[in-house]
Every structure is written in C-alpha cells, then in structure tokens.
Design a protein around this motif. Structure first.
Motif, PDB file in Angstrom:
ATOM      1  N   MET A 159      17.404   3.062  10.243  1.00  0.00           N
ATOM      2  CA  MET A 159      16.081   4.418   9.528  1.00  0.00           C
ATOM      3  C   MET A 159      15.880   2.946   8.502  1.00  0.00           C
ATOM      4  O   MET A 159      14.300   2.758   8.690  1.00  0.00           O
ATOM      5  N   TYR A 160      16.035   2.554   7.365  1.00  0.00           N
ATOM      6  CA  TYR A 160      15.654   2.001   6.255  1.00  0.00           C
ATOM      7  C   TYR A 160      15.066   0.871   7.154  1.00  0.00           C
ATOM      8  O   TYR A 160      14.010   0.331   6.340  1.00  0.00           O
ATOM      9  N   LEU A 161      15.750   0.104   7.812  1.00  0.00           N
ATOM     10  CA  LEU A 161      14.813  -1.015   8.637  1.00  0.00           C
ATOM     11  C   LEU A 161      13.326  -0.751   9.428  1.00  0.00           C
ATOM     12  O   LEU A 161      12.248  -1.457   9.709  1.00  0.00           O
ATOM     13  N   LEU A 162      14.250  -0.010  10.018  1.00  0.00           N
ATOM     14  CA  LEU A 162      12.479   0.485  11.204  1.00  0.00           C
ATOM     15  C   LEU A 162      11.536   0.531   9.501  1.00  0.00           C
ATOM     16  O   LEU A 162      10.997   0.366   9.991  1.00  0.00           O
TER      17      LEU A 162
ATOM     18  N   THR B 274       6.415   0.188   7.272  1.00  0.00           N
ATOM     19  CA  THR B 274       5.488   0.056   6.093  1.00  0.00           C
ATOM     20  C   THR B 274       5.240  -0.961   5.152  1.00  0.00           C
ATOM     21  O   THR B 274       4.672  -0.651   4.667  1.00  0.00           O
ATOM     22  N   VAL B 275       5.694  -2.236   5.487  1.00  0.00           N
ATOM     23  CA  VAL B 275       5.242  -3.295   4.518  1.00  0.00           C
ATOM     24  C   VAL B 275       4.452  -4.212   5.462  1.00  0.00           C
ATOM     25  O   VAL B 275       4.276  -4.413   6.387  1.00  0.00           O
ATOM     26  N   ARG B 276       3.310  -4.035   4.560  1.00  0.00           N
ATOM     27  CA  ARG B 276       2.365  -5.149   5.101  1.00  0.00           C
ATOM     28  C   ARG B 276       2.595  -6.552   4.602  1.00  0.00           C
ATOM     29  O   ARG B 276       3.000  -7.109   3.454  1.00  0.00           O
ATOM     30  N   THR B 277       2.374  -7.590   6.507  1.00  0.00           N
ATOM     31  CA  THR B 277       2.412  -8.749   5.722  1.00  0.00           C
ATOM     32  C   THR B 277       1.175  -9.267   5.464  1.00  0.00           C
ATOM     33  O   THR B 277       0.225  -8.767   6.037  1.00  0.00           O
TER      34      THR B 277
END
Length: 138
Positions: free
Chosen positions: A126-129, A134-137
């Motif tokens: 779940m954390y990785l998903l 949510t993290v933008r590159t």
C-alpha cells in the motif's frame, strides 16, 4: 538506514499468534497490547516496537548477520495500517459491538499472516502504491 528484512517478518509472525489468540479468546487486554505494539512500531519504526526489540536482542544474534535489507518506511507504514485495524477492534471487544472486534482483528490477522508465512506485506505494498501515485517526477 535500511533494516534487516527478517525483523518485520518475525514481528508479523508474533503478531499473527497474538491476533489468533485474541480471536480465540476475545481478550480485549491482549488486543490492547497488540494495539500498543502497533502504535510503537508506527511512531518509532519496527526496530522500536516490542517485537523489533526482541528480534534485535534475542533472535538476530542467533541467526547471524542479514544478507537482505529494506527501507524502513514501508514496514513503518504497515504498522500504522495495523494500528488502524487494531484500534476499532479494541473498541469492538471492549465496548461493542463484538462483530467490529472480530472483523477488524480478523483483517489485521490476515495481513500479518500473509507477511509471516509468505513474506507479502500488504501495508508495505500500500505504501509503495501510494508513493507511486502521489509522488511527481519533474
């Protein structure tokens, strides 16, 4: 600093036993203990949880140095997820309704069992998903 992958799996094995006993006995006190253990793991990381301390001081010296490591954030998040299920389970077992205690504890047990037996950590996934979404590159 990365952590020994065997530590969270050991904690999941102990958690599996604890939660199974909770379901068999309906012990609110034992679920309170497990809720506390989840809270410590979520707040300080799995190495600061009671089961992490047992692993580090009693188990790891007997099984040797680790060969695999993982980032501490996913298992820490998994402890928070465990807390999210254990807390309503505790409410269900202590003040009712009992079905809430059984359902929430059963869900936490299923996740702990998957990690202990198969090495599949639902909370970590779940954390990785969530991070992926949510993290933008830039």
């Amino acid at each position: 600093m990365d952590i020994d992958v065997r530590g969270p799996r050991f904690g999941a094995a102990v958690t599996t036993v604890v939660l199974a006993v909770v379901l068999i006995t309906g012990s609110g006190w034992l679920l309170a203990w497990q809720t506390f253990a989840f809270a410590l793991g979520a707040a300080g990381g799995v190495g600061r949880s009671p089961y992490g301390l047992v692993f580090r001081t009693l188990v790891r010296p007997r099984i040797g140095r680790p060969t695999e490591f993982e980032a501490p954030e996913p298992p820490r998040f998994a402890q928070a997820v465990g807390l999210v299920f254990a807390a309503p389970g505790l409410v269900g077992f202590t003040v009712g309704p009992e079905w809430l205690g059984l359902t929430a504890t059963g869900a936490a047990l299923a996740a702990a069992f998957l990690n202990a037996v198969f090495g599949y950590c639902l909370g970590c996934e779940m954390y990785l998903l969530i991070r992926r979404v949510t993290v933008r590159t830039e």
